[in-house]
Structures are given as structure tokens and as C-alpha cells.
Design an enzyme around this catalytic site. Structure first.
Site, PDB file in Angstrom:
ATOM      1  CD  GLU A 152      -5.942   2.899   6.227  1.00 44.03           C
ATOM      2  OE1 GLU A 152      -6.426   4.031   6.291  1.00 44.03           O
ATOM      3  OE2 GLU A 152      -4.970   2.551   6.940  1.00 44.03           O
ATOM      4  CB  CYS A 160      -2.526   1.888   2.502  1.00 46.07           C
ATOM      5  SG  CYS A 160      -4.295   1.672   2.234  1.00 46.07           S
TER       6      CYS A 160
END
Length: 138
Positions: free
Chosen positions: A58, A86
Site C-alpha cells: 500500500e 497504512c
């Protein structure tokens, strides 16, 4: 929008990680505004390969997208649940939405994103479910 198409791409990225003995996770960043969606960046976990604890699918995907002025029009597709790093990155860079290829699950990171009103879609996807059997989701 066809979430399964972008989750297919994320799953293919996750397979790359799995084949490199990394935690099997992949991500795709898609610009959703305009006439048709466009893949902006895609990546997979490379934390061990690069000896970089934040070279996750990510974060690397967001890094590869570079400096932009259209973050609210971006959707991150991922094969796993987000961790706090994240989640914080999605909020910091004003990413517009998150699509997770797994069933709904409660976690501190998801709760934070929901509290900050980031749209989250849980779309169980066969490729993501398969990858989740090989590694611990964060």
C-alpha cells in the site's frame, strides 16, 4: 465501477510478493474521476527484498504515484486489511476511498478510517482470500 478488475490486479501483485517469499499483499491505486478509471500505480510487498519495513504494497503504491493534486479522486485497492501505518498514510495524503478484497473485519485501523469518514468497501475476492491463507493480514 468493477471492483473485481482492480482486485485482480492487486492479487497479481500479491502473487509477486508470495513468489518472492514476502508477505503476500498487493495494492493498486486507481483514479476514479473523469470518463474512465485509470490505474495510477500498483505494487506488492517488498519489505524483506528491500530491507525496508515500510515497503509494503500500500505505501509503495502511494509512493509510486508521486506528488499529485487529485488524491481525493484516488481509490486504493488492497488484498489485505490496513494496519495503522497504512491508515495514517491514507488519511495524511487524503486518498479518497479504500477497497479491501476481504470480508468486513473490525480493527483499530479500520475504526480510525471510519471515524475520519474515509469510504471503505469490503469486497470479498477469491484471489485476495487465497493470498490471506498464506500470510498474516495486518
Amino acid at each position: 465501477m468493477d471492483h473485481s478488475y482492480y482486485l485482480d490486479i492487486a492479487s497479481q501483485e500479491g502473487e509477486k510478493a508470495l513468489n518472492s517469499n514476502e508477505e503476500p499483499a498487493g495494492a493498486v491505486l486507481v483514479k476514479t474521476g473523469g470518463d474512465s478509471p485509470v490505474v495510477v500505480a500498483q505494487s506488492h510487498n517488498q519489505t524483506m527484498e528491500l530491507n525496508d519495513p515500510i515497503a509494503t504494497a500500500e505505501l509503495d503504491c502511494i509512493r509510486r504515484a508521486g506528488r499529485r493534486n487529485d488524491q481525493p479522486q484516488l481509490t486504493l485497492y488492497t488484498t489485505r486489511y490496513p494496519d495503522m501505518l497504512c491508515a495514517g498514510t491514507l488519511l495524511q495524503f487524503s486518498i479518497g476511498a479504500l477497497v479491501i478484497g476481504l470480508p468486513k473485519m473490525e480493527s483499530a485501523a479500520i475504526k480510525l478510517l471510519e471515524e475520519k469518514a474515509l469510504p471503505i468497501s469490503f469486497v470479498p475476492h477469491q484471489g485476495c482470500l487465497r493470498l490471506s491463507e498464506f500470510g498474516e493480514s495486518e
